[in-house]
Motif scaffolding. Sequence first.
Motif, mmCIF file in Angstrom:
data_model
loop_
_atom_site.group_PDB
_atom_site.id
_atom_site.type_symbol
_atom_site.label_atom_id
_atom_site.label_comp_id
_atom_site.label_asym_id
_atom_site.label_seq_id
_atom_site.Cartn_x
_atom_site.Cartn_y
_atom_site.Cartn_z
ATOM 1 N N ASP A 7 44.121 41.782 47.344
ATOM 2 C CA ASP A 7 43.487 42.018 46.178
ATOM 3 C C ASP A 7 44.153 41.227 45.101
ATOM 4 O OD1 ASP A 7 41.614 43.679 47.190
ATOM 5 O OD2 ASP A 7 42.514 45.573 46.975
ATOM 6 N N VAL A 8 45.700 41.545 45.067
ATOM 7 C CA VAL A 8 46.328 40.834 43.959
ATOM 8 C C VAL A 8 46.274 39.263 44.452
ATOM 9 C CG1 VAL A 8 48.459 40.369 42.938
ATOM 10 C CG2 VAL A 8 47.798 42.778 43.930
ATOM 11 N N GLN A 9 46.300 38.797 45.407
ATOM 12 C CA GLN A 9 46.201 37.388 45.913
ATOM 13 C C GLN A 9 44.919 36.697 45.532
ATOM 14 O OE1 GLN A 9 47.763 34.430 49.362
ATOM 15 N NE2 GLN A 9 47.092 36.483 50.124
ATOM 16 N N HIS A 10 43.796 37.378 45.682
ATOM 17 C CA HIS A 10 42.475 36.795 45.647
ATOM 18 C C HIS A 10 41.747 37.116 44.490
ATOM 19 C CE1 HIS A 10 43.248 34.598 49.349
ATOM 20 N NE2 HIS A 10 43.534 35.582 50.040
ATOM 21 N N ARG A 11 41.945 38.220 44.025
ATOM 22 C CA ARG A 11 40.861 38.924 43.382
ATOM 23 C C ARG A 11 41.392 39.688 42.141
ATOM 24 N NH1 ARG A 11 39.724 39.727 48.230
ATOM 25 N NH2 ARG A 11 40.161 41.803 49.230
ATOM 26 N N PHE A 12 42.612 39.287 41.699
ATOM 27 C CA PHE A 12 43.471 40.222 40.811
ATOM 28 C C PHE A 12 42.673 40.471 39.606
ATOM 29 C CE2 PHE A 12 46.632 41.138 37.625
ATOM 30 C CZ PHE A 12 47.000 42.253 37.965
ATOM 31 N N ALA A 13 41.995 39.606 38.877
ATOM 32 C CA ALA A 13 41.686 39.857 37.632
ATOM 33 C C ALA A 13 40.303 40.545 37.628
ATOM 34 C CB ALA A 13 41.210 38.488 36.816
ATOM 35 N N GLU A 14 39.546 40.431 38.876
ATOM 36 C CA GLU A 14 38.361 41.101 39.139
ATOM 37 C C GLU A 14 38.461 42.597 39.274
ATOM 38 O OE1 GLU A 14 34.865 41.437 42.424
ATOM 39 O OE2 GLU A 14 36.110 39.643 42.390
ATOM 40 N N ALA A 15 39.550 43.027 40.235
ATOM 41 C CA ALA A 15 40.139 44.214 40.610
ATOM 42 C C ALA A 15 40.516 44.918 39.319
ATOM 43 C CB ALA A 15 41.079 44.184 41.649
ATOM 44 N N ARG A 16 41.397 44.326 38.259
ATOM 45 C CA ARG A 16 41.839 44.769 37.283
ATOM 46 C C ARG A 16 40.652 45.171 36.193
ATOM 47 N NH1 ARG A 16 43.322 43.349 31.936
ATOM 48 N NH2 ARG A 16 45.281 43.898 31.330
ATOM 49 N N GLN A 17 39.637 44.480 36.161
ATOM 50 C CA GLN A 17 38.554 44.701 35.371
ATOM 51 C C GLN A 17 37.614 45.897 35.841
ATOM 52 O OE1 GLN A 17 37.938 43.554 32.044
ATOM 53 N NE2 GLN A 17 36.423 45.112 32.140
ATOM 54 N N GLN A 18 37.473 45.719 37.449
ATOM 55 C CA GLN A 18 36.841 46.816 37.816
ATOM 56 C C GLN A 18 37.391 48.101 37.479
ATOM 57 O OE1 GLN A 18 36.507 45.716 41.923
ATOM 58 N NE2 GLN A 18 34.532 44.506 41.223
ATOM 59 N N LEU A 69 54.069 39.567 41.492
ATOM 60 C CA LEU A 69 53.731 38.920 43.027
ATOM 61 C C LEU A 69 53.290 37.464 43.032
ATOM 62 C CD1 LEU A 69 51.694 42.085 44.769
ATOM 63 C CD2 LEU A 69 54.474 41.508 44.527
ATOM 64 N N PHE A 70 52.502 37.216 41.762
ATOM 65 C CA PHE A 70 51.971 35.810 41.528
ATOM 66 C C PHE A 70 52.316 35.099 40.274
ATOM 67 C CE2 PHE A 70 49.888 37.403 45.451
ATOM 68 C CZ PHE A 70 49.753 36.183 46.123
#
Length: 543
Positions: A405-416, A499-500
């Motif tokens: 999740d952090v590697q590929h969709r971090f901003a999206e996961a944070r907003q969700q 992490l990134f």
Amino acid sequence: MNVVSDSLKSGSALADDYINRFSEVQPLYGEDFRDEASWLKRVEWLDQSESVRVNRGELAEVLRRYNSRHNNHQAVHNALDLLAKEGTLAVVGGQQSGLFTGSLLVIYKAMTIIQSAQEAAKKFNRPVVPVFWIAGEDHDFDEVNHTYVMTPELKVAKIKMEAKPGPRSSVSAIPIGPNEWKQSFDQLGRWLPDSENKPEILKWIHEASEQSDNLSDAFAKLLGRLFGEYGLILLDSADPELRKLEVPVFEKMIERNDGLEQAYQQAAACITGKGYSLQAEVAAGGANLFYIYEGNRLLLYKQDGKFTDRKGIVSLSQSELLEQLRTHPERFSNNVLTRPMMQESMFPVLCTVLGQGEISYWAITKQAFEILGLRMPILLPRMSFTLIEGALQKYMDKFGVTFQDVQHRFAEARQQWLSSQEEFHIEPKFAETRRAFEQLYEPLIRELGTIQSGLIPLSEKNKGKILEQISYLERKTREAVEKKHEAELRQWDRIGVSLFPLGKPQERVFNIFYYLNRYGLEWIHDLIRTSDHFTAEHRIIEC
């Protein structure tokens, strides 16, 4: 430390196929590092080809003098004693000499070299020594003059070395004075968080820089401090004494230069023909050698029977170039495509440890080895790690977010996550408000147009301003929600930055001393023990 395997996005399609789908790229490389028969075949070749390399005893003595200055450990001298004896093999890898060792990947490469040598020694029941090749002859100072640490404010702080302007020379030939060292040292001291380990770390680095006239020497001293006890032999490719031993190899490269160029061109065509990008330039007429003239490192090309540079500053026939080599070997230097052959001509290389970019451009060199009567060694991918501190893992578990999740969709996961914390759903509420406003306002604009056409542009402008105010209110609402969850969002930010950092894998950004400052100077040995076997898989280490 807990260790699990998890994939890390690849930076090179060719290297990814080499590691995971070798059969698709075998013609570009030859031997598979996973195949036991490949290793046995390589050992047999090394035993039969002792005469194609420089004299072991002379090489060991040159390296002993260098390591005595920068890496004076008994384990290193023992390794050099072994290297001087016929039958000893070597695991070799290298890197440019980064500021304060550069990024974590340098440390991981050294670890891979050491552990692979230890494993090979057990497997073949014979001495195998680890060798780290410092690419001090490289001239791109801007690539190596900086490093990064994370500040307590969760910022990625860049620590940079400023050097006085001068010729475009090798990194090892660029002088670094006390003022330049102090500037970088003070930056590190300012950005490293206070800890019980910080004074000792700063002492290490101060001693290394105080005793060094250039970036490469300080790099060697710090690597020696970290890994000397494991017998890691260091060399600087810009060492003038080493260059004298390399004269016969440079002679072959000059005399067989057309054959080398043709081999590179054919390999490049094969690589691009398979749909891969080239990771190193293969220029028409390129000699793939550098000549140092008045302090400037000039890349040589062949034109009208002469070896010259792009600007025509030097122009030498083959015989003149060979004469310069024999009288002034320190004026010669490899580029990325001839360095592999130089390494193979110097050491009995069982395998060479490479990063993904290196694996990609080494594919260009396979046929070139044969031109010089050599064979490409086994290419071993550098081990790859991501370090996750204990508190960080707790945050990830709390939010239900994975490494992928952090590697590929971090901003999206944070907003969700943030959206799920509020009953008032900001985005749909404001989207509904905009639609309702436009439904009411559009008929009004049309009616106003029947009164006077000039009212239409005024109405449109007024509509735009109202929509701007709705967007402004939406932003302020988001800020209020974020303020309400400020503590948790800071935990999210720590996950992302740790992490990134800068949107890149952690190992390509942060410096090892950030972690030694946090966990102690002995922590590097814990890391080595934790990753106690080689694997090409990326591993996550929970600290």
